[in-house]
Design a protein around this motif. Structure first.
Motif, PDB file in Angstrom:
ATOM      1  N   GLU A  76      -3.353 -20.560  -7.947  1.00  0.00           N
ATOM      2  CA  GLU A  76      -3.346 -21.561  -9.015  1.00  0.00           C
ATOM      3  C   GLU A  76      -2.120 -21.424  -9.910  1.00  0.00           C
ATOM      4  O   GLU A  76      -2.070 -22.000 -11.003  1.00  0.00           O
ATOM      5  CB  GLU A  76      -4.610 -21.425  -9.870  1.00  0.00           C
ATOM      6  CG  GLU A  76      -5.903 -21.684  -9.121  1.00  0.00           C
ATOM      7  CD  GLU A  76      -6.073 -23.144  -8.738  1.00  0.00           C
ATOM      8  OE1 GLU A  76      -5.385 -24.003  -9.364  1.00  0.00           O
ATOM      9  OE2 GLU A  76      -6.872 -23.443  -7.831  1.00  0.00           O
ATOM     10  N   GLY A  77      -1.126 -20.648  -9.448  1.00  0.00           N
ATOM     11  CA  GLY A  77       0.086 -20.471 -10.241  1.00  0.00           C
ATOM     12  C   GLY A  77      -0.144 -19.680 -11.510  1.00  0.00           C
ATOM     13  O   GLY A  77       0.516 -19.916 -12.529  1.00  0.00           O
ATOM     14  N   GLN A  78      -1.068 -18.702 -11.455  1.00  0.00           N
ATOM     15  CA  GLN A  78      -1.383 -17.893 -12.628  1.00  0.00           C
ATOM     16  C   GLN A  78      -1.346 -16.402 -12.271  1.00  0.00           C
ATOM     17  O   GLN A  78      -1.191 -16.036 -11.113  1.00  0.00           O
ATOM     18  CB  GLN A  78      -2.760 -18.291 -13.188  1.00  0.00           C
ATOM     19  CG  GLN A  78      -2.785 -19.731 -13.686  1.00  0.00           C
ATOM     20  CD  GLN A  78      -4.142 -20.170 -14.200  1.00  0.00           C
ATOM     21  OE1 GLN A  78      -5.163 -19.499 -14.007  1.00  0.00           O
ATOM     22  NE2 GLN A  78      -4.183 -21.328 -14.842  1.00  0.00           N
ATOM     23  N   PRO A 173      -0.077 -18.508 -17.008  1.00  0.00           N
ATOM     24  CA  PRO A 173       0.684 -19.104 -15.905  1.00  0.00           C
ATOM     25  C   PRO A 173       1.801 -18.177 -15.432  1.00  0.00           C
ATOM     26  O   PRO A 173       2.379 -17.411 -16.210  1.00  0.00           O
ATOM     27  CB  PRO A 173       1.267 -20.377 -16.527  1.00  0.00           C
ATOM     28  CG  PRO A 173       0.412 -20.663 -17.716  1.00  0.00           C
ATOM     29  CD  PRO A 173      -0.011 -19.335 -18.234  1.00  0.00           C
ATOM     30  N   THR A 174       2.112 -18.254 -14.150  1.00  0.00           N
ATOM     31  CA  THR A 174       3.258 -17.542 -13.589  1.00  0.00           C
ATOM     32  C   THR A 174       4.530 -18.294 -13.985  1.00  0.00           C
ATOM     33  O   THR A 174       4.580 -19.518 -13.868  1.00  0.00           O
ATOM     34  CB  THR A 174       3.149 -17.475 -12.062  1.00  0.00           C
ATOM     35  OG1 THR A 174       1.924 -16.824 -11.712  1.00  0.00           O
ATOM     36  CG2 THR A 174       4.321 -16.728 -11.456  1.00  0.00           C
ATOM     37  N   GLU A 176       8.289 -19.934 -14.054  1.00  0.00           N
ATOM     38  CA  GLU A 176       9.062 -20.658 -13.048  1.00  0.00           C
ATOM     39  C   GLU A 176      10.207 -19.819 -12.503  1.00  0.00           C
ATOM     40  O   GLU A 176      10.559 -19.918 -11.313  1.00  0.00           O
ATOM     41  CB  GLU A 176       9.616 -21.932 -13.687  1.00  0.00           C
ATOM     42  CG  GLU A 176      10.444 -22.815 -12.778  1.00  0.00           C
ATOM     43  CD  GLU A 176      10.919 -24.065 -13.503  1.00  0.00           C
ATOM     44  OE1 GLU A 176      10.144 -25.043 -13.551  1.00  0.00           O
ATOM     45  OE2 GLU A 176      12.040 -24.065 -14.043  1.00  0.00           O
TER      46      GLU A 176
END
Length: 386
Positions: A76-78, A173-174, A176
């Motif tokens: 989930e991009g976390q 969140p991870t 960018e």
């Protein structure tokens, strides 16, 4: 070995125990004094109970593997922003790190200098106390964290106050993009100056480490949106230009490998004994390390100099006593506080020294009172913390 699969089974086992219990998760970090007692492993109490990516919250059973949680979050991009260390490389252990073990030891990595520790991301816990009672504190969502802060009390208690059954976290969140500035040939006060300038600048450094030795380097991590990262890298290069050669690591794979090695203290994996020393950066660099002299040959600095990992191969017991005395010496540690903890050492060494920094009498009395309240029979990891 007792291996409960449910919280009810765990409560029954603790309540029925007639003697000491050695409580552990995946068995990857044997830290503290050796514990004699019936083995109580939590690895079968596993699974993500609830994950709400939109709310940035995750709830998991204590025996859930950290790798499984990280994989679910990555989908989930976390991520777990506090970057928990994997002790297996340093300690030479096997097994599977669990999220309950992370909380019990308050395990945090290089990003702690910017975002905080594991306990700062905990929203709630469920645990079984020494009487076999199931207790809960906090909640599963950020708006529901109320009541006495037993959540933070359980973090870092190493299973001596209660046996964790469920934990809930705030996740983030991870980013960018990530880059690392490398300052080459920087040592001593210049290394401290570089890390201090970077971490106190407005350019949001999420990692500040120093690797001494034959190839001394200061490493500064910058994370975020790509445009912001590029801007902050340029500004930091200008800010630190007077300190010497600067290069930039910009590939995700190289950055991940570099900071994983720092997180897991791979540089000291071959040392027979390793200590984790926490002090103010100034006291560390200008007080403790000079006082140690040749004993500070094998070190890694993190948290902008506030955390030192120190390794040795001989004379560990004598060095341990010296370290804890130096940390307590206000002529050396002008900032006060701090601690030197033996993280790696054989069972004989851990049995013969005060593994954790001895507490001042008032704090020791408070700690003992808490253990009496939560574990009146004294059966949960007795003696592990001294």
């Amino acid at each position: 070995m007792m291996k409960p699969k449910t919280e009810a089974e765990l409560a029954d086992m603790v309540g029925a125990a007639s003697g000491p219990l050695h409580v552990f998760g995946g068995g990857t970090r044997p830290i503290g004094h050796p514990v004699t007692g019936a083995a109580l492993g939590l690895s079968d109490m596993s699974g993500i109970v609830d994950y709400e990516p939109g709310a940035l919250t995750l709830v998991a059973k204590a025996g859930t593997p950290v790798a499984g949680i990280e994989a679910a979050l990555a989908g989930e991009g976390q991520r777990l922003a506090f970057e928990p260390m994997d002790h297996r490389v340093l300690l030479g252990t096997s097994g599977t790190p669990t999220i309950g073990g992370v909380v019990a030891a308050n395990v945090s990595g290089p990003r702690r200098v910017a975002v905080g520790a594991a306990r700062d991301f905990l929203l709630g816990v469920r645990f079984v106390d020494g009487r076999g009672r199931v207790l809960k504190n906090g909640g599963r969502v950020m708006k529901n964290v109320t009541g006495y802060d037993l959540v933070k009390l359980l973090a870092g208690s190493h299973g001596t106050l209660g046996v964790l059954s469920e934990v809930s976290f705030k996740v983030l969140p991870t980013p960018e993009a990530v880059r690392t500035l490398v300052l080459h040939g920087v040592t001593g006060r210049d290394a401290l100056d570089a890390m201090t300038r970077a971490i106190t600048s407005p350019f949001e450094v999420s990692g500040a480490a120093h690797l001494p030795g034959d190839d001394p380097r200061v490493l500064l991590r910058i994370e975020g949106f790509a445009g912001s990262v590029a801007y902050r890298v340029d500004r930091l290069k200008a800010l630190l230009a007077d300190l010497g050669e600067i290069s930039v690591i910009d590939t995700p794979e190289e950055n991940a490998a570099l900071w994983r090695a720092i997180r897991d203290v791979e540089a000291l994996k071959d040392r027979a004994a390793v200590w984790r020393i926490s002090m103010t950066p100034g006291a560390m660099m200008t007080g403790l390390l000079p006082a140690l002299g040749d004993d500070a040959r094998h070190v890694q600095l993190d948290w902008a100099g506030g955390l030192c990992w120190l390794g040795a191969d001989t004379g560990a017991a004598e060095l341990h006593g010296r370290l804890q005395a130096l940390v307590a010496d206000r002529d050396v540690n002008a900032g006060g506080g701090g601690h030197a903890t033996l993280i790696k050492g054989d069972e004989a060494l851990r049995a013969s020294v005060p593994v954790f920094q001895p507490q001042p009498a008032p704090i020791a009395a408070l700690s003992e009172g808490l253990r009496d309240r939560f574990d009146p029979r004294g059966i949960l990891n007795p003696g592990l913390m001294g």
